[in-house]
Structure formats: structure tokens, C-alpha cells
Enzyme design. Structure first.
Site, PDB file in Angstrom:
ATOM      1  N   GLU A  42       0.819  -1.210   0.000  1.00 27.96           N
ATOM      2  CA  GLU A  42       0.000   0.000   0.000  1.00 27.96           C
ATOM      3  C   GLU A  42       0.854   1.263   0.000  1.00 27.96           C
ATOM      4  OE1 GLU A  42      -2.940   0.265  -0.712  1.00 27.96           O
ATOM      5  OE2 GLU A  42      -3.634  -1.791  -0.518  1.00 27.96           O
ATOM      6  N   TYR A 125      -6.130   6.791   3.977  1.00 26.35           N
ATOM      7  CA  TYR A 125      -6.289   5.751   2.966  1.00 26.35           C
ATOM      8  C   TYR A 125      -5.592   4.452   3.374  1.00 26.35           C
ATOM      9  CZ  TYR A 125      -5.296   2.601  -0.668  1.00 26.35           C
ATOM     10  OH  TYR A 125      -5.173   1.426  -1.339  1.00 26.35           O
ATOM     11  N   ASP A 143      -9.081   6.424  -2.116  1.00 24.86           N
ATOM     12  CA  ASP A 143      -7.982   6.934  -2.938  1.00 24.86           C
ATOM     13  C   ASP A 143      -8.573   7.587  -4.188  1.00 24.86           C
ATOM     14  OD1 ASP A 143      -8.916   4.836  -4.392  1.00 24.86           O
ATOM     15  OD2 ASP A 143      -6.942   4.087  -4.952  1.00 24.86           O
TER      16      ASP A 143
END
Length: 357
Positions: A42, A125, A143
Site C-alpha cells: 500500500e 487511505y 484513494d
DNA sequence: AACTCGGGGAC
DNA sequence: GTCCCAGAGTT
């Protein structure tokens, strides 16, 4: 808060999750639900495309397979793995966050949004992504893909360039998220945004939630999301110096620990001089270099998001009485051991190809 | 809220 | 050229 049609939401989440389970790409970070592996992926994926990340991710996980391997690695080592990926503070913050988990959470990645967002480099996020994908917790992960999809499906007209707009999308997701499968729901939103609900020319005829999409029914899929323009980059002109010592070694310089390209290496650079005399004066002033440097027939233009570098190249043989702090003399073979930003890779490639080193 | 922080791919 | 990408930190 937008008044959402509950029947439409039910169809939306069902169709989205089913589509994701059938169409999801086979990506290296989708082999298990290990929170550390999800975390690394991520962070790499922040503002970075999947195809770019894949080789970096695989190299990173070979070198740092577990949190203990990353927590106390040398900064030069983690920057070298990140070399060319950009936004280099990401890897420094990732290491700080991982070290925090090792030292204060017993090596267990926390399971609350509050604790996750307290970790360096983990924002709204990334916290939602890790909590939903690794732990199947019903937390939104908003996002750019998600805001584009939601703007179209639910006809949200707020400017997605504004920081406050993210909260509007999170509020929608707290109602719409599939609590039976948060992982597939969140990844499905992003996968749909990447593969079907694209910025231009969205594939509405292939879309699993076309029937629920307000933008499609209104013919507004190309008009959404609303996004204001950002201002253009400013140009900075620089002179780079290939300085060679008596042993045919080259001086490289470590950039400051904060700011642009922090901690990466480069050829010594100064603001572009307007004359040869001024350039020699600057070299003496900055580095006590008195030898003449000579212009090379090479120029590189490197575009960042907010800055443009225009670099000219000069070469010179020098013998320094005192080597500046942050400088190091390296042989041709040793260069590859250091992390250089792409702009410097362009310069160094020229030097190597021309046999200047 | 505005700015900083990389690099590359699609158009 | 423009846009935008599985954004976060700082001011």
C-alpha cells in the site's frame, strides 16, 4: 449527507464484490493477508501504478521479508531498494512505522484506525486499506480511484482535489461498504477504477454496476469527477560537476536529510552560472575548488511534479585539500552501490557511455 | 487549505 | 504538452 437509496446500495455492493472475485488480477501482494506485506504494497502504491510497483515489491520483500528485517536496516539500504520509485520519504516513514509496531505493539500491526493512523506514513487511505484487506474490518479506503468511481455512481459533484472531499466519500462508504466482505469490496472499488471506470473513456458497457450508476444514466460519466487544475511546475537551472581525483575516482554528494530527494546521492550541483568566471567563483566559494572545469555537450531536462530541473554538465580534474562534508570519492564500480535519483542516473549514464569515468 | 514530495504511462 | 496514479506530512 447524501440520501442514498438502500436498494441501489445493496445491488451495488453485491455486483461489485462478485465482479471483483471474478476479475481480480493476480498480484504479488494478493497471495495472503499478512498485514506487513499489505502495508508494504500500500505504501508503494501511493501515487504509483501497479505495473511500476510489482518489481520493486518483489525485491523489497526478498530483502526485508519480515518487519524485524526492515526495522533496523541501514537508511542507505532502504533508499537503494526504493531507488527510482520516487517519494523517498515513504520508505523512511515505512521503516519508522514498522519499528514502532515492533517496539510498542509487540510486532502485531494494530487493528484500530486510530492506532494505524498514528504510525508514520500511514494516513486515512492506507489505514483503511490495511484494516480492510488484512483484517476484513469495514473501514473505508478512499484513494483517487475510489473517488472517481463514487463520484460517478452516486453523482458526487464535489471537487476531488479539495482535501475535505475525501470525508464525503468516506461517509458514503460507511453506509455502502459490504460488511460481510470489506476486503473484496474495497479492492473491488479500486480494481474497477483501474480497469473499467477509468479517467478517460470508461468502459461502461463492461461495468458491473452500470445499472446503479447515476452518471451513466445521466450521460455524465466523462464529466465526472470534478477536479480543479493544479498550478504548473517552476524551472530551476543547475550545473552538475563530474569532478575526478588523482586516483580516477569521482566525487558524489549526499543530499540533505530533509526536503527534495532527501538522503539520495548526486554529482555536486550548483545553481547555473551565467558565465565561466562566475561558475569558477562559485566552485571556489562553495568547495574551495580552483581547478578549471569544462563544459560537456550534454543537457538533461528532468520533470518532477512541481519542479523542472535543467542540468548542464561540466567536467574537471581536481585535487582537494579538504573534502566537503557529505562528499565521497568513489570508483566507477562503486557507483552502483549508492541510491541516485533518476535525474542523476541520466547524467551518470552519459558519463559512463562517453568513457568520462 | 495550500504546499511539498518522484516518476512514469496514457492520451 | 496534460493528467493522474491504491497519498502523507508539513505549515
Amino acid at each position: 449527507m447524501k440520501n442514498l437509496n438502500q436498494h441501489k446500495i445493496e445491488s451495488f455492493k453485491t455486483n461489485l464484490v462478485h465482479w471483483y472475485e471474478q476479475h481480480k488480477r493476480d498480484l504479488p501482494w494478493r497471495k495472503n493477508q499478512d498485514p506487513y506485506q499489505i502495508w508494504v504494497s500500500e505504501v508503494m502504491l501511493q501515487q504509483t501504478r501497479v505495473d511500476t510497483v510489482i518489481p520493486y515489491y518483489e525485491r523489497f520483500m526478498r530483502l526485508f521479508p519480515e518487519m524485524d528485517d526492515l526495522a533496523y536496516a541501514e537508511e542507505d539500504a532502504i533508499l537503494k531498494v526504493w531507488e527510482g520509485l520516487g517519494y523517498y520519504s515513504r520508505v523512511r516513514n515505512l521503516q519508522k512505522g514498522v519499528r514502532e509496531v515492533v517496539e510498542h505493539y509487540g510486532g502485531q500491526v494494530p487493528k484500530s484506525r486510530k492506532e494505524m493512523e498514528s504510525l508514520k506514513g500511514v494516513g486515512p487511505y492506507t489505514a483503511g486499506a490495511i484494516l480492510s484487506i488484512a483484517y476484513d474490518l469495514p473501514e473505508p479506503a478512499v484513494d483517487g480511484n475510489v473517488m472517481r468511481v463514487l463520484s460517478r455512481v452516486f453523482h458526487v459533484t464535489d471537487d476531488i482535489a479539495k482535501p475535505s472531499t475525501r470525508k464525503i466519500h468516506e461517509a458514503i462508504l460507511y453506509e455502502a461498504i459490504d460488511k460481510n466482505n470489506p476486503s473484496s469490496f474495497n479492492q473491488g472499488l479500486m480494481e474497477l477504477g483501474a480497469l473499467v471506470c477509468t479517467p478517460t473513456s470508461p468502459g461502461c458497457l463492461l461495468c458491473p454496476v452500470r445499472e446503479q450508476c447515476e452518471a451513466f444514466s445521466l450521460g455524465l460519466q466523462e464529466a465526472l469527477p470534478i477536479k480543479s487544475k493544479k498550478k504548473k511546475a517552476k524551472t530551476i537551472h543547475l550545473d552538475a560537476f563530474l569532478l575526478i581525483d588523482q586516483d580516477k575516482r569521482v566525487y558524489i554528494e549526499k543530499r540533505p536529510s530533509e526536503g527534495l530527494l532527501a538522503g539520495l546521492w548526486q554529482l555536486p550541483m550548483l545553481p547555473q552560472a551565467s558565465s565561466d568566471d562566475e561558475r569558477q567563483e562559485s566552485l571556489q566559494q562553495a568547495y574551495e575548488i580552483t581547478e578549471k572545469v569544462h563544459k560537456q555537450p550534454f543537457h538533461v531536462k528532468h520533470v518532477f511534479s512541481h519542479i523542472i530541473w535543467e542540468i548542464d554538465l561540466y567536467i574537471g580534474d581536481v585535487s582537494l585539500l579538504t573534502v566537503p562534508e557529505q562528499w565521497k570519492a568513489v570508483s566507477k564500480e562503486e557507483i552502483e552501490g549508492y541510491a541516485f535519483p533518476v535525474s542523476q542516473q541520466k547524467v551518470l549514464s552519459y558519463c559512463l557511455e562517453e568513457g568520462l569515468i
